[in-house]
Design a protein around this motif. Sequence first.
Motif, PDB file in Angstrom:
ATOM      1  N   LEU A 140       0.830  -1.346   0.016  1.00  0.00           N
ATOM      2  CA  LEU A 140       0.100  -0.074  -0.028  1.00  0.00           C
ATOM      3  C   LEU A 140       0.984   1.274   0.154  1.00  0.00           C
ATOM      4  O   LEU A 140       0.699   1.929  -0.776  1.00  0.00           O
ATOM      5  N   VAL A 141       1.831   1.220   0.772  1.00  0.00           N
ATOM      6  CA  VAL A 141       2.915   2.576   0.681  1.00  0.00           C
ATOM      7  C   VAL A 141       3.436   2.733  -0.411  1.00  0.00           C
ATOM      8  O   VAL A 141       3.531   3.888  -0.893  1.00  0.00           O
ATOM      9  N   THR A 142       3.997   1.621  -1.015  1.00  0.00           N
ATOM     10  CA  THR A 142       4.728   1.788  -2.330  1.00  0.00           C
ATOM     11  C   THR A 142       3.695   2.347  -3.425  1.00  0.00           C
ATOM     12  O   THR A 142       3.935   3.055  -4.314  1.00  0.00           O
ATOM     13  N   LEU A 143       2.464   1.808  -3.429  1.00  0.00           N
ATOM     14  CA  LEU A 143       1.372   2.206  -4.408  1.00  0.00           C
ATOM     15  C   LEU A 143       1.195   3.710  -4.208  1.00  0.00           C
ATOM     16  O   LEU A 143       1.023   4.463  -5.021  1.00  0.00           O
ATOM     17  N   ALA A 144       1.012   4.310  -2.959  1.00  0.00           N
ATOM     18  CA  ALA A 144       0.731   5.497  -2.454  1.00  0.00           C
ATOM     19  C   ALA A 144       1.558   6.415  -3.300  1.00  0.00           C
ATOM     20  O   ALA A 144       1.458   7.505  -3.696  1.00  0.00           O
ATOM     21  N   VAL A 145       2.949   6.155  -2.947  1.00  0.00           N
ATOM     22  CA  VAL A 145       4.194   7.081  -3.346  1.00  0.00           C
ATOM     23  C   VAL A 145       4.230   7.026  -4.765  1.00  0.00           C
ATOM     24  O   VAL A 145       4.384   8.148  -5.269  1.00  0.00           O
ATOM     25  N   VAL A 146       3.950   5.835  -5.617  1.00  0.00           N
ATOM     26  CA  VAL A 146       3.962   5.838  -7.046  1.00  0.00           C
ATOM     27  C   VAL A 146       2.770   6.562  -7.628  1.00  0.00           C
ATOM     28  O   VAL A 146       2.855   7.665  -8.504  1.00  0.00           O
ATOM     29  N   GLY A 147       1.599   6.434  -7.087  1.00  0.00           N
ATOM     30  CA  GLY A 147       0.588   7.123  -7.357  1.00  0.00           C
ATOM     31  C   GLY A 147       0.483   8.767  -7.393  1.00  0.00           C
ATOM     32  O   GLY A 147       0.184   9.510  -8.178  1.00  0.00           O
ATOM     33  N   PHE A 148       1.314   9.045  -6.009  1.00  0.00           N
ATOM     34  CA  PHE A 148       1.271  10.495  -6.050  1.00  0.00           C
ATOM     35  C   PHE A 148       2.306  11.272  -7.329  1.00  0.00           C
ATOM     36  O   PHE A 148       1.738  12.203  -7.902  1.00  0.00           O
ATOM     37  N   VAL A 179       3.007  10.134 -10.088  1.00  0.00           N
ATOM     38  CA  VAL A 179       2.316   9.958 -11.569  1.00  0.00           C
ATOM     39  C   VAL A 179       1.121  10.877 -11.645  1.00  0.00           C
ATOM     40  O   VAL A 179       1.026  11.404 -12.628  1.00  0.00           O
ATOM     41  N   TYR A 180       0.204  11.018 -10.719  1.00  0.00           N
ATOM     42  CA  TYR A 180      -0.812  11.711 -10.645  1.00  0.00           C
ATOM     43  C   TYR A 180      -0.699  13.090 -11.009  1.00  0.00           C
ATOM     44  O   TYR A 180      -1.206  13.801 -11.760  1.00  0.00           O
ATOM     45  N   GLN A 181       0.664  13.508 -10.180  1.00  0.00           N
ATOM     46  CA  GLN A 181       0.999  14.909 -10.323  1.00  0.00           C
ATOM     47  C   GLN A 181       1.835  15.368 -11.671  1.00  0.00           C
ATOM     48  O   GLN A 181       1.611  16.420 -12.334  1.00  0.00           O
ATOM     49  N   GLY A 182       2.802  14.417 -11.925  1.00  0.00           N
ATOM     50  CA  GLY A 182       3.677  14.914 -12.971  1.00  0.00           C
ATOM     51  C   GLY A 182       3.424  14.186 -14.341  1.00  0.00           C
ATOM     52  O   GLY A 182       4.215  14.408 -15.287  1.00  0.00           O
ATOM     53  N   GLY A 183       2.812  13.145 -14.498  1.00  0.00           N
ATOM     54  CA  GLY A 183       2.527  12.616 -15.641  1.00  0.00           C
ATOM     55  C   GLY A 183       3.693  11.771 -16.428  1.00  0.00           C
ATOM     56  O   GLY A 183       4.527  11.399 -15.480  1.00  0.00           O
ATOM     57  N   MET A 184       3.775  12.064 -17.567  1.00  0.00           N
ATOM     58  CA  MET A 184       5.061  11.197 -18.403  1.00  0.00           C
ATOM     59  C   MET A 184       6.304  11.722 -17.707  1.00  0.00           C
ATOM     60  O   MET A 184       7.304  10.836 -17.776  1.00  0.00           O
ATOM     61  N   ARG A 185       6.415  13.393 -17.743  1.00  0.00           N
ATOM     62  CA  ARG A 185       7.677  13.793 -17.250  1.00  0.00           C
ATOM     63  C   ARG A 185       8.084  13.412 -15.917  1.00  0.00           C
ATOM     64  O   ARG A 185       9.226  13.032 -15.498  1.00  0.00           O
ATOM     65  N   ALA A 194      13.490  -0.324  -8.200  1.00  0.00           N
ATOM     66  CA  ALA A 194      12.941  -1.312  -9.447  1.00  0.00           C
ATOM     67  C   ALA A 194      11.463  -1.358  -9.659  1.00  0.00           C
ATOM     68  O   ALA A 194      11.148  -1.355 -10.591  1.00  0.00           O
ATOM     69  N   LEU A 195      10.939  -1.862  -8.498  1.00  0.00           N
ATOM     70  CA  LEU A 195       9.542  -1.945  -8.452  1.00  0.00           C
ATOM     71  C   LEU A 195       8.865  -0.771  -8.834  1.00  0.00           C
ATOM     72  O   LEU A 195       7.966  -0.915  -9.549  1.00  0.00           O
ATOM     73  N   MET A 196       9.221   0.257  -8.134  1.00  0.00           N
ATOM     74  CA  MET A 196       8.458   1.610  -8.314  1.00  0.00           C
ATOM     75  C   MET A 196       8.525   2.153  -9.866  1.00  0.00           C
ATOM     76  O   MET A 196       7.687   2.640 -10.469  1.00  0.00           O
ATOM     77  N   SER A 197       9.740   1.864 -10.235  1.00  0.00           N
ATOM     78  CA  SER A 197      10.014   2.577 -11.565  1.00  0.00           C
ATOM     79  C   SER A 197       9.322   1.760 -12.826  1.00  0.00           C
ATOM     80  O   SER A 197       9.273   2.164 -13.964  1.00  0.00           O
ATOM     81  N   SER A 198       8.616   0.503 -12.604  1.00  0.00           N
ATOM     82  CA  SER A 198       8.196  -0.103 -13.458  1.00  0.00           C
ATOM     83  C   SER A 198       6.449   0.128 -13.332  1.00  0.00           C
ATOM     84  O   SER A 198       5.813   0.233 -14.135  1.00  0.00           O
ATOM     85  N   LEU A 199       5.999   0.242 -12.090  1.00  0.00           N
ATOM     86  CA  LEU A 199       4.763   0.452 -11.716  1.00  0.00           C
ATOM     87  C   LEU A 199       4.391   1.785 -12.029  1.00  0.00           C
ATOM     88  O   LEU A 199       2.935   1.891 -12.910  1.00  0.00           O
ATOM     89  N   ASP A 200       5.150   2.721 -12.202  1.00  0.00           N
ATOM     90  CA  ASP A 200       4.583   4.158 -12.681  1.00  0.00           C
ATOM     91  C   ASP A 200       4.454   4.154 -14.282  1.00  0.00           C
ATOM     92  O   ASP A 200       3.237   4.536 -14.604  1.00  0.00           O
ATOM     93  N   GLY A 201       5.211   3.666 -14.859  1.00  0.00           N
ATOM     94  CA  GLY A 201       5.087   3.522 -16.165  1.00  0.00           C
ATOM     95  C   GLY A 201       3.763   2.722 -16.741  1.00  0.00           C
ATOM     96  O   GLY A 201       3.190   3.056 -17.695  1.00  0.00           O
ATOM     97  N   GLN A 202       3.583   1.702 -16.014  1.00  0.00           N
ATOM     98  CA  GLN A 202       2.476   0.806 -16.548  1.00  0.00           C
ATOM     99  C   GLN A 202       1.207   1.314 -16.337  1.00  0.00           C
ATOM    100  O   GLN A 202       0.391   1.547 -17.080  1.00  0.00           O
ATOM    101  N   VAL A 203       0.933   1.964 -14.866  1.00  0.00           N
ATOM    102  CA  VAL A 203      -0.243   2.567 -14.677  1.00  0.00           C
ATOM    103  C   VAL A 203      -0.647   3.825 -15.490  1.00  0.00           C
ATOM    104  O   VAL A 203      -1.763   3.853 -15.986  1.00  0.00           O
ATOM    105  N   LEU A 204       0.535   4.828 -15.732  1.00  0.00           N
ATOM    106  CA  LEU A 204       0.200   5.722 -16.382  1.00  0.00           C
ATOM    107  C   LEU A 204      -0.115   5.547 -17.685  1.00  0.00           C
ATOM    108  O   LEU A 204      -0.884   6.171 -18.567  1.00  0.00           O
TER     109      LEU A 204
END
Length: 493
Positions: free
Chosen positions: A168-176, A178-184, A336-346
């Motif tokens: 849950l914590v990992t998802l929350a950080v990634v979600g924040f 990605v939600y704010q900065g998009g592709m950049r 490693a885990l977060m840098s894949s999660l962000d791209g996939q969900v975006l």
Amino acid sequence: MVSTANLVILGITGTYLLAVLGVGQYASRTTTASREDFLMADRSFNTVVLLAALFATNMTAVVMIGAPGLAYRTGAGAYGFFVSLFAFLFPVFVMTIGYRIWLVGKRFGHITPGQIVNHRWNADYLGLLLMVLFTVWTVPYVLVGVQGAGITLEAITEGLVPYWLGALVTLAVVGFYVYQGGMRGTGWTNTFQGAVFIVFLLAVFLWVPLELGGFDEATAAVAQINDGVFLDRAGIPPYAPRTWFSQALIVAFGAFVYPHLFIRYMTANSVKTLKNTSVLYPVAVILTWVPAVLLGFWGLAQFPDIANPDFILPTVVAELLPVWAIGFALAGILAALMSSLDGQVLTLSTMFSEDVVHEFFEADEATEIWYSRVFLVAIFAAAYAGALLTKDSIVDTATFAFSGYALMFFPIVAAFYWKRSTKTTAYAGLVWGFVLIWAFDLGLLPEGLTFGFLPFVPILVSQLLVMIVATYATSVPDEAPVEEYEALFEDVW
């Protein structure tokens, strides 16, 4: 009672997560409200950012958790099982198919794979089908990253951070970010996180053997298990020749058409950036896969009784590194885990915004971005729920998703190389591959039809035959921009 060691580990990890949020927040300040900027970073990625974006997004829990786990179960052959063809074919694909994808995106302003296939074949709903299939295969892949985060935090903190909370914590950080900065936001954080996990892997790769008496001693200890069976892949089920060949094709084809990579091919600022990336990518693969596999392999002799092999890398880190290093190691694995999660969900949210909202509803750019963010949150929620419920190993989950992606390879690539192909070609190939892979997985088709291969291989052969029949049973519509595409691809491989 919380131990001092756990406080140190969590303190270092917390600092790292704050640093990631800081990078994401900084990126969000330069991200405008325009659709092109939020979803594509204005197609401005240079070699460093594009390499990091492609590489880090591809270095999922399969590398950090699954590969060491497979090496723990079956030996060092796990390296070739995943990377045998992929490391060589991916750069070739980038400079051939990826180059054409980049040209089409730049020329026509396309953002998603669905927009390209709709335009190329003058279709109305082919892009929607592509988006649905990509979503079906990407959600399990996102789930793998969530699993990896939960497993890692639980193992390294000795249960202080339970599986559900770590995920849950990992998802929350990634979600924040990605939600704010998009592709950049994903591109810049991937650059930072990619550097962190490569440094981590190389450092642990050097440290652990020293703790075990050297590289020779670490390997010799494994050689003593069952008369060296783990040094010889012969006779070990995953490494039977036909299975090995099947997996090699699955990873090589599937990894290239990941939607989160497909879209990023179009974010390069020049073809020179694509060329540089294709040259450097295999080096980055070796720098990560070799240490990841060998760490799991060496763990065989040191920790022989681990019930779940996916826990081997976190166990090696927790047991053989000093406390301060464990904190940095945990940060590296999470990177490693977060840098894949962000791209996939975006990417999933981008396809929903472009292939559904933009295509079928009248909405301004601000509304499209809002829908993109809502879909992003929904995917995170679905992946989290799935990670709490699944009982499959990371490798099993990932292999099934890889097969689904790989069966989309030829229906998509036909748009760039097969002039005679039609939208029926793509429809037939996509539907055929999707239905049959599920039929095998659910037991509706007998295993004997695979002839010793993984189901992917016979499905792929039959898929190509179905696509050929569908192509010559239909005609190319006059209004399809075939000649325009052919002119664009002149003198391009």
